[in-house]
Design a protein around this motif. Structure first.
Motif, short mmCIF file in Angstrom:
data_model
loop_
_atom_site.label_atom_id
_atom_site.label_comp_id
_atom_site.label_asym_id
_atom_site.label_seq_id
_atom_site.Cartn_x
_atom_site.Cartn_y
_atom_site.Cartn_z
N THR A 54 15.08 3.66 -0.69
CA THR A 54 13.89 4.49 -0.42
C THR A 54 14.29 5.79 0.27
O THR A 54 15.33 5.88 0.91
CB THR A 54 12.89 3.73 0.46
N ALA A 55 13.41 6.77 0.14
CA ALA A 55 13.56 8.05 0.83
C ALA A 55 12.33 8.26 1.69
O ALA A 55 11.20 8.02 1.24
CB ALA A 55 13.73 9.20 -0.16
N TRP A 56 12.56 8.71 2.91
CA TRP A 56 11.50 8.87 3.90
C TRP A 56 11.52 10.25 4.49
O TRP A 56 12.57 10.80 4.80
CB TRP A 56 11.70 7.85 5.02
N GLN A 57 10.33 10.80 4.69
CA GLN A 57 10.12 12.03 5.47
C GLN A 57 9.36 11.56 6.69
O GLN A 57 8.15 11.30 6.63
CB GLN A 57 9.31 13.04 4.67
N GLY A 58 10.09 11.34 7.78
CA GLY A 58 9.48 10.74 8.96
C GLY A 58 9.05 9.32 8.62
O GLY A 58 9.84 8.53 8.12
N ALA A 59 7.78 9.00 8.83
CA ALA A 59 7.27 7.65 8.53
C ALA A 59 6.68 7.55 7.13
O ALA A 59 6.19 6.50 6.75
CB ALA A 59 6.20 7.28 9.56
N GLU A 60 6.73 8.65 6.37
CA GLU A 60 6.13 8.67 5.03
C GLU A 60 7.16 8.30 3.96
O GLU A 60 8.23 8.92 3.86
CB GLU A 60 5.57 10.06 4.73
N LEU A 61 6.82 7.30 3.15
CA LEU A 61 7.64 6.94 1.99
C LEU A 61 7.42 7.99 0.92
O LEU A 61 6.30 8.18 0.45
CB LEU A 61 7.23 5.55 1.47
N ILE A 62 8.50 8.69 0.53
CA ILE A 62 8.34 9.78 -0.44
C ILE A 62 9.03 9.51 -1.77
O ILE A 62 8.80 10.23 -2.74
CB ILE A 62 8.80 11.13 0.13
N ALA A 63 9.88 8.46 -1.82
CA ALA A 63 10.57 8.17 -3.08
C ALA A 63 11.15 6.76 -3.03
O ALA A 63 11.44 6.23 -1.96
CB ALA A 63 11.67 9.19 -3.34
N ILE A 64 11.34 6.19 -4.23
CA ILE A 64 11.90 4.84 -4.33
C ILE A 64 12.72 4.70 -5.61
O ILE A 64 12.38 5.29 -6.64
CB ILE A 64 10.77 3.78 -4.31
N VAL A 93 0.84 -1.21 0.00
CA VAL A 93 0.00 0.00 0.00
C VAL A 93 0.87 1.26 0.00
O VAL A 93 0.56 2.23 -0.69
CB VAL A 93 -0.99 -0.02 1.18
N GLN A 94 1.98 1.24 0.74
CA GLN A 94 2.91 2.38 0.70
C GLN A 94 3.44 2.57 -0.73
O GLN A 94 3.52 3.69 -1.23
CB GLN A 94 4.10 2.14 1.64
N PHE A 95 3.81 1.47 -1.38
CA PHE A 95 4.33 1.51 -2.74
C PHE A 95 3.26 2.04 -3.70
O PHE A 95 3.52 2.92 -4.52
CB PHE A 95 4.78 0.10 -3.13
N GLN A 96 2.05 1.53 -3.57
CA GLN A 96 0.94 1.97 -4.41
C GLN A 96 0.71 3.48 -4.26
O GLN A 96 0.58 4.20 -5.25
CB GLN A 96 -0.33 1.20 -4.04
N LYS A 97 0.65 3.96 -3.02
CA LYS A 97 0.39 5.38 -2.78
C LYS A 97 1.51 6.25 -3.35
O LYS A 97 1.25 7.33 -3.90
CB LYS A 97 0.20 5.64 -1.29
N LEU A 98 2.75 5.79 -3.22
CA LEU A 98 3.86 6.55 -3.77
C LEU A 98 3.77 6.61 -5.29
O LEU A 98 3.95 7.68 -5.89
CB LEU A 98 5.21 5.95 -3.34
N LEU A 99 3.50 5.48 -5.93
CA LEU A 99 3.37 5.50 -7.38
C LEU A 99 2.27 6.46 -7.82
O LEU A 99 2.43 7.22 -8.78
CB LEU A 99 3.09 4.09 -7.90
N GLU A 100 1.14 6.44 -7.12
CA GLU A 100 0.03 7.34 -7.45
C GLU A 100 0.39 8.80 -7.22
O GLU A 100 -0.09 9.68 -7.93
CB GLU A 100 -1.21 6.97 -6.63
N ALA A 101 1.26 9.08 -6.25
CA ALA A 101 1.65 10.44 -5.93
C ALA A 101 2.78 10.94 -6.83
O ALA A 101 3.16 12.11 -6.76
CB ALA A 101 2.08 10.54 -4.47
N SER A 102 3.32 10.06 -7.65
CA SER A 102 4.40 10.43 -8.56
C SER A 102 3.88 10.36 -9.99
O SER A 102 2.77 9.90 -10.24
CB SER A 102 5.59 9.47 -8.40
#
Length: 140
Positions: A49-59, A14-23
């Motif tokens: 991966t790149a993280w801002q706190g607990a949020e996955l922001i890049a891969i 789900v983290q991966f999915q959300k990141l793809l959708e946000a990019s």
């Protein structure tokens, strides 16, 4: 902004999915097919991966032998964090994991051509793609 970069830490689908959708990469990935996304994660052997706190922001998701070739299949940065050097850092972190002769190889969307040239990639016209087998089970 404190960004933390991590190598091969588990991320959930789900983290991966959300990141793809946000990019911008979400337009070209099967974001509605969670089993496929899970398989993409499970069968990658190098994920930075790149993280801002607990949020996955890049891969940067790759498959590699670590010595000759590394296929970078996804480089995705959340649109909110683009143009901050995060993609460049993901590429550098990926390269640090590879042997000194290992090439980083990718297939880029036409709109990304200028970005990859800017960060040091050279263009190579020798790419071939074989689509999945058809319903008949034979190569067309």
């Amino acid at each position: 902004m404190s960004i933390e970069y991590k190598v091969n830490v588990p991320i959930n689908v789900v983290q991966f999915q959300k990141l793809l959708e946000a990019s911008t990469l979400g337009e070209r990935r099967p974001v509605d097919d969670l089993p496929c996304l899970q398989g993409m994660l499970d069968n990658s052997n190098l994920i930075v991966t790149a993280w801002q706190g607990a949020e996955l922001i890049a891969i940067a998701r790759s498959m590699t032998d670590f010595h000759y070739g590394c296929y970078l299949s996804d480089l995705a940065v959340d649109k909110k964090y683009q143009r901050k050097g995060i993609g460049k850092q993901l590429l550098a972190s990926t390269q640090k994991q590879l042997g000194p002769k290992c090439k980083l190889i990718l297939i880029a969307a036409p709109a990304a051509k200028d970005y990859y040239e800017k960060v040091g990639f050279s263009w190579n016209e020798r790419c071939w793609v074989l689509n999945p087998l058809g319903d008949s089970g034979v190569v067309k």
